[in-house]
Enzyme design. Structure first.
Site, mmCIF file in Angstrom:
data_model
loop_
_atom_site.group_PDB
_atom_site.id
_atom_site.type_symbol
_atom_site.label_atom_id
_atom_site.label_comp_id
_atom_site.label_asym_id
_atom_site.label_seq_id
_atom_site.Cartn_x
_atom_site.Cartn_y
_atom_site.Cartn_z
ATOM 1 C CE1 TYR A 81 -4.507 1.656 0.869
ATOM 2 C CE2 TYR A 81 -3.296 2.848 2.405
ATOM 3 C CZ TYR A 81 -4.221 2.934 1.326
ATOM 4 O OH TYR A 81 -5.131 3.835 1.495
ATOM 5 C CB SER A 118 0.984 -5.494 2.820
ATOM 6 O OG SER A 118 0.115 -4.740 3.553
ATOM 7 C CD GLN A 119 -2.245 -1.673 -2.679
ATOM 8 O OE1 GLN A 119 -3.067 -1.119 -2.234
ATOM 9 N NE2 GLN A 119 -1.148 -1.417 -3.203
ATOM 10 C CG HIS A 172 2.092 -5.632 7.872
ATOM 11 N ND1 HIS A 172 0.824 -6.489 7.487
ATOM 12 C CD2 HIS A 172 1.946 -5.046 6.890
ATOM 13 C CE1 HIS A 172 0.548 -6.380 6.391
ATOM 14 N NE2 HIS A 172 1.259 -5.463 6.112
ATOM 15 C CG ASP A 220 0.200 -7.726 10.272
ATOM 16 O OD1 ASP A 220 0.353 -7.347 10.958
ATOM 17 O OD2 ASP A 220 0.429 -8.620 9.477
#
Length: 322
Positions: A92, A187-188, A302, A273
């Site tokens: 992101y 992640s994203q 994360h 996370d």
């Protein structure tokens, strides 16, 4: 930082009901068909680079509505192919950056396409080069609430479509074996990976790393970290919009895509996370339709496994799609 979620045994059994619209499949079939029908030009231009072990190409491919999307293509130096390929999606706020940031997959013998994320690339890293020309209604800062009042307008409809078109594009390259294409991202990028895995036929592997954009109804309000907090901010102002917003998000939930993805998959999760809570990752993992495994990092936030997870992915992919 303490663990904030379920225990690992509970996580392995966590398979919640996920809000799923009745027209989910029709919505995405129409969206992808529309993007393919829009056409657009694929451009691949070799780039002069100080890198000697890889060949670098600046790629522009047609995404949602035929919009031009940037990517880097890296190949092992001098390779003629056809090579297995890895299409990678970013986290992101980041852009495609510089080619020197993406050496691992080409160094391992793969054709590697790293997709720019439209409209992003100014939050961290070395920048992006793809605008998002489509407007939205009111939104909170960031990308999570752009167009969130209706699935047809939502920002991630365009991003997920770009991802499918990236797979389409890489399969047309002479250097690539179209039957050996994998997708990955963290992640994203992990959430985008799940969408691409569900919406692209014939992938050999999917590798979502600490995936974002999963199990929205738990994530929104469960963690106070951004980007999920963008949705909280929006709902704090747009009182009464919760059902409408959650209905929109259900079209983009990684767990709903996981139900439809059949390529062999390697997930990862970090048990500390707070950005993508472990239960949201396991919600997608436990719904995954194809054969799957998950790397568990007990003491990480994360960042997850980072380079250790890449090694696990490389071993997994070599065994899955030699």
């Amino acid at each position: 930082m303490p663990r904030i979620d379920l225990t690992l045994p509970e996580l392995r059994e966590y398979r919640p009901e996920i809000r799923e619209p009745a027209d989910f499949d029709a919505f995405w079939a129409d969206t992808i068909a529309g993007a393919r029908a829009a056409g657009g030009e694929l451009q691949v231009e070799r780039v002069d680079s100080p890198l000697r072990t890889v060949d670098v190409f600046d790629v522009t491919f047609p995404g949602f509505a035929g919009d031009p999307i940037k990517a880097w293509l890296l190949l092992p130096a001098g390779a003629e192919g056809p090579l297995p390929a890895v299409v990678e999606f970013n986290g992101y706020g980041g852009g495609r950056g510089l080619p020197s940031e993406h050496l691992a997959w080409a160094s391992a013998g793969y054709a590697h396409l790293f997709m720019d994320t439209r409209g992003q690339g100014s939050g961290w890293g070395a920048g992006g080069g793809t605008p998002d020309p489509h407007g939205t209604g009111p939104s909170s800062p960031g990308f999570m609430t752009r167009g969130i009042e209706h699935p047809a307008d939502y920002y991630y409809r365009r991003v997920f479509t770009d991802a499918v078109r990236a797979v389409d594009a890489v399969r047309t390259l002479a250097q690539v074996d179209a039957a050996r294409v994998a997708v990955c991202g963290g992640s994203q990028g992990g959430g985008i990976t799940l969408a691409a895995a569900a919406l692209s036929d014939g992938l050999v592997a999917a590798m979502p790393d600490v995936p974002f954009l999963c199990h929205f109804e738990r994530a929104v309000g469960f963690t106070d970290r951004f980007p999920y907090q963008e949705v909280v901010q929006y709902l704090a102002v747009h009182r009464g919009a919760e059902e409408r917003v959650l209905d929109t998000l259900s079209y983009f939930d990684g767990a709903n895509f996981a139900k439809r993805a059949t390529a062999p998959a390697l997930f990862s999760v970090a048990l500390m996370d707070e950005t993508c809570p472990p239960s949201t990752v396991f919600a997608a993992y436990n719904h995954y339709a194809g054969p799957s495994d998950i790397s568990v990092y007990r003491y990480n936030d994360h960042e997850g496994g980072q380079a250790h997870q890449w090694l696990a992915q490389a071993e997994f992919l070599a065994a899955t799609a030699p």
